[in-house]
Design a protein around this motif. Structure first.
Motif, mmCIF file in Angstrom:
data_model
loop_
_atom_site.group_PDB
_atom_site.id
_atom_site.type_symbol
_atom_site.label_atom_id
_atom_site.label_comp_id
_atom_site.label_asym_id
_atom_site.label_seq_id
_atom_site.Cartn_x
_atom_site.Cartn_y
_atom_site.Cartn_z
ATOM 1 N N GLY A 28 0.775 -1.228 0.000
ATOM 2 C CA GLY A 28 0.000 0.000 0.000
ATOM 3 C C GLY A 28 0.807 1.280 0.000
ATOM 4 O O GLY A 28 0.253 2.353 0.221
ATOM 5 N N ASP A 29 2.118 1.210 -0.240
ATOM 6 C CA ASP A 29 2.933 2.425 -0.235
ATOM 7 C C ASP A 29 2.453 3.428 -1.279
ATOM 8 O O ASP A 29 2.412 4.633 -1.036
ATOM 9 C CB ASP A 29 4.401 2.085 -0.493
ATOM 10 C CG ASP A 29 5.037 1.387 0.690
ATOM 11 O OD1 ASP A 29 4.449 1.432 1.786
ATOM 12 O OD2 ASP A 29 6.115 0.791 0.523
ATOM 13 N N ARG A 30 2.099 2.939 -2.458
ATOM 14 C CA ARG A 30 1.641 3.838 -3.525
ATOM 15 C C ARG A 30 0.350 4.531 -3.100
ATOM 16 O O ARG A 30 0.191 5.742 -3.290
ATOM 17 C CB ARG A 30 1.428 3.055 -4.814
ATOM 18 C CG ARG A 30 0.887 3.901 -5.964
ATOM 19 C CD ARG A 30 0.956 3.147 -7.279
ATOM 20 N NE ARG A 30 0.171 1.943 -7.275
ATOM 21 C CZ ARG A 30 -1.070 1.841 -7.786
ATOM 22 N NH1 ARG A 30 -1.637 2.893 -8.332
ATOM 23 N NH2 ARG A 30 -1.716 0.706 -7.771
ATOM 24 N N SER A 126 2.956 7.046 -9.910
ATOM 25 C CA SER A 126 3.462 5.924 -10.710
ATOM 26 C C SER A 126 4.538 6.346 -11.700
ATOM 27 O O SER A 126 5.412 5.551 -12.045
ATOM 28 C CB SER A 126 2.299 5.264 -11.464
ATOM 29 O OG SER A 126 1.338 4.743 -10.569
ATOM 30 N N MET A 127 4.493 7.598 -12.154
ATOM 31 C CA MET A 127 5.435 8.068 -13.167
ATOM 32 C C MET A 127 6.751 8.565 -12.591
ATOM 33 O O MET A 127 7.774 8.550 -13.280
ATOM 34 C CB MET A 127 4.793 9.195 -13.989
ATOM 35 C CG MET A 127 3.660 8.756 -14.888
ATOM 36 S SD MET A 127 2.787 10.157 -15.657
ATOM 37 C CE MET A 127 4.023 10.729 -16.816
ATOM 38 N N LEU A 128 6.735 9.035 -11.352
ATOM 39 C CA LEU A 128 7.939 9.657 -10.804
ATOM 40 C C LEU A 128 8.959 8.601 -10.396
ATOM 41 O O LEU A 128 8.634 7.656 -9.676
ATOM 42 C CB LEU A 128 7.571 10.530 -9.601
ATOM 43 C CG LEU A 128 6.672 11.722 -9.930
ATOM 44 C CD1 LEU A 128 6.314 12.497 -8.682
ATOM 45 C CD2 LEU A 128 7.331 12.637 -10.958
ATOM 46 N N PRO A 129 10.206 8.744 -10.853
ATOM 47 C CA PRO A 129 11.188 7.666 -10.654
ATOM 48 C C PRO A 129 11.498 7.374 -9.196
ATOM 49 O O PRO A 129 11.832 6.252 -8.848
ATOM 50 C CB PRO A 129 12.427 8.179 -11.402
ATOM 51 C CG PRO A 129 12.231 9.653 -11.568
ATOM 52 C CD PRO A 129 10.751 9.860 -11.652
ATOM 53 N N TRP A 130 11.386 8.390 -8.300
ATOM 54 C CA TRP A 130 11.712 8.123 -6.896
ATOM 55 C C TRP A 130 10.622 7.304 -6.194
ATOM 56 O O TRP A 130 10.824 6.832 -5.087
ATOM 57 C CB TRP A 130 11.963 9.421 -6.136
ATOM 58 C CG TRP A 130 10.969 10.518 -6.358
ATOM 59 C CD1 TRP A 130 9.793 10.721 -5.693
ATOM 60 C CD2 TRP A 130 11.086 11.576 -7.303
ATOM 61 N NE1 TRP A 130 9.166 11.841 -6.169
ATOM 62 C CE2 TRP A 130 9.939 12.392 -7.152
ATOM 63 C CE3 TRP A 130 12.047 11.931 -8.256
ATOM 64 C CZ2 TRP A 130 9.714 13.531 -7.935
ATOM 65 C CZ3 TRP A 130 11.829 13.065 -9.032
ATOM 66 C CH2 TRP A 130 10.682 13.847 -8.864
ATOM 67 N N HIS A 131 9.472 7.125 -6.850
ATOM 68 C CA HIS A 131 8.453 6.225 -6.311
ATOM 69 C C HIS A 131 8.493 4.861 -6.996
ATOM 70 O O HIS A 131 7.764 3.951 -6.585
ATOM 71 C CB HIS A 131 7.054 6.820 -6.500
ATOM 72 C CG HIS A 131 6.759 7.999 -5.644
ATOM 73 N ND1 HIS A 131 6.693 7.925 -4.265
ATOM 74 C CD2 HIS A 131 6.511 9.296 -5.962
ATOM 75 C CE1 HIS A 131 6.403 9.119 -3.776
ATOM 76 N NE2 HIS A 131 6.286 9.974 -4.775
ATOM 77 N N ALA A 132 9.296 4.723 -8.046
ATOM 78 C CA ALA A 132 9.278 3.506 -8.863
ATOM 79 C C ALA A 132 9.803 2.312 -8.090
ATOM 80 O O ALA A 132 10.678 2.431 -7.239
ATOM 81 C CB ALA A 132 10.109 3.718 -10.131
ATOM 82 N N ILE A 182 4.687 17.706 -9.552
ATOM 83 C CA ILE A 182 6.031 17.368 -9.073
ATOM 84 C C ILE A 182 6.431 18.288 -7.924
ATOM 85 O O ILE A 182 7.019 17.844 -6.924
ATOM 86 C CB ILE A 182 7.044 17.448 -10.231
ATOM 87 C CG1 ILE A 182 6.795 16.296 -11.216
ATOM 88 C CG2 ILE A 182 8.480 17.391 -9.708
ATOM 89 C CD1 ILE A 182 7.580 16.415 -12.510
ATOM 90 N N ALA A 183 6.090 19.574 -8.044
ATOM 91 C CA ALA A 183 6.390 20.505 -6.954
ATOM 92 C C ALA A 183 5.617 20.126 -5.698
ATOM 93 O O ALA A 183 6.152 20.169 -4.576
ATOM 94 C CB ALA A 183 6.045 21.932 -7.372
#
Length: 221
Positions: A28-30, A126-132, A182-183
């Motif tokens: 459930g992190d996302r 889902s798109m941001l690399p630091w959440h990937a 992103i901001a």
């Protein structure tokens, strides 16, 4: 709202712990990241509950289960409708036994004012690399064929609702929306880190043994 955010978080955590037991480690992190963005954007409990409970990954099998549990727990109609709009439905006639992502799930989410916002922020996370969580190549493919087309559909629907008088906090042009999101995500993560540090310092301040040691250290210096 009688079905509270705390109840929704507890329900989601319980369901994801069960998923961990079957070998699915995300836990459930996302959804928690999406909920924090939804909250930071100024959306209220109905949006946040939907964000916490949504699960469109057909591989987990959690989506329909969470929708059913929320309905049984007394979630209000607008939350049930929103959850339904962001829950991918089984389709025995489809090659993978699930409805199409873009023409099925995303089109339904786009038509629901709560579901549309949740899926927009879900796409950002889902798109941001630091959440990937997977390889970079997989993420690039997902962005090109899944998240960018979904975002275009959702933003077009949001723009149409704005023309009808709906008020929203974010720009609906895709590039401007991404910069804004992103901001917002950067600010939320910074606040999370500050909050975690503050909690740790507070815990240390209540540690009698540490306080005594620090006092003795200052007295000796």
């Amino acid at each position: 709202m009688s079905f509270t955010l705390d109840e929704a978080i507890a329900l989601a955590d319980s369901a994801h712990r069960g998923a961990v037991d079957t070998g699915r480690p995300r836990g459930g992190d996302r959804q928690r990241a999406v909920r924090r963005l939804v909250q930071a954007a100024g959306y209220g409990p109905a949006h946040q509950v939907t964000a916490v409970l949504h699960e469109d990954d057909e591989g987990s099998g959690l989506g329909p289960d969470l929708l059913a549990r929320a309905r049984l727990r007394g979630a209000p109609p607008e939350v049930v409708a929103a959850l339904d709009s962001v829950t991918r439905r089984p389709d025995p006639d489809a090659p993978d036994d699930w409805e199409p992502y873009l023409s099925g799930l995303i089109r339904r989410a786009a038509a629901n004012d709560i579901g549309r916002v949740v899926k927009l922020f879900d796409g950002v996370v889902s798109m941001l690399p630091w959440h990937a969580e997977g390889p970079a190549g997989d993420l690039r493919s997902q962005i090109e064929y899944r998240y960018r087309p979904a975002q275009a559909i959702l933003l077009a629907a949001e723009a149409a609702r704005r023309d009808e008088g709906l008020v929203g906090p974010f720009p609906v042009e895709r590039g401007a929306f991404l910069r804004w999101a992103i901001a917002l995500d950067t600010r939320v993560r910074a606040n999370d880190r500050f909050g975690a540090l503050s909690a740790r310092l507070e815990a240390l301040g209540h540690d009698d043994g540490l306080s005594t040691a620090l006092g003795e250290g200052y007295a000796a210096s």
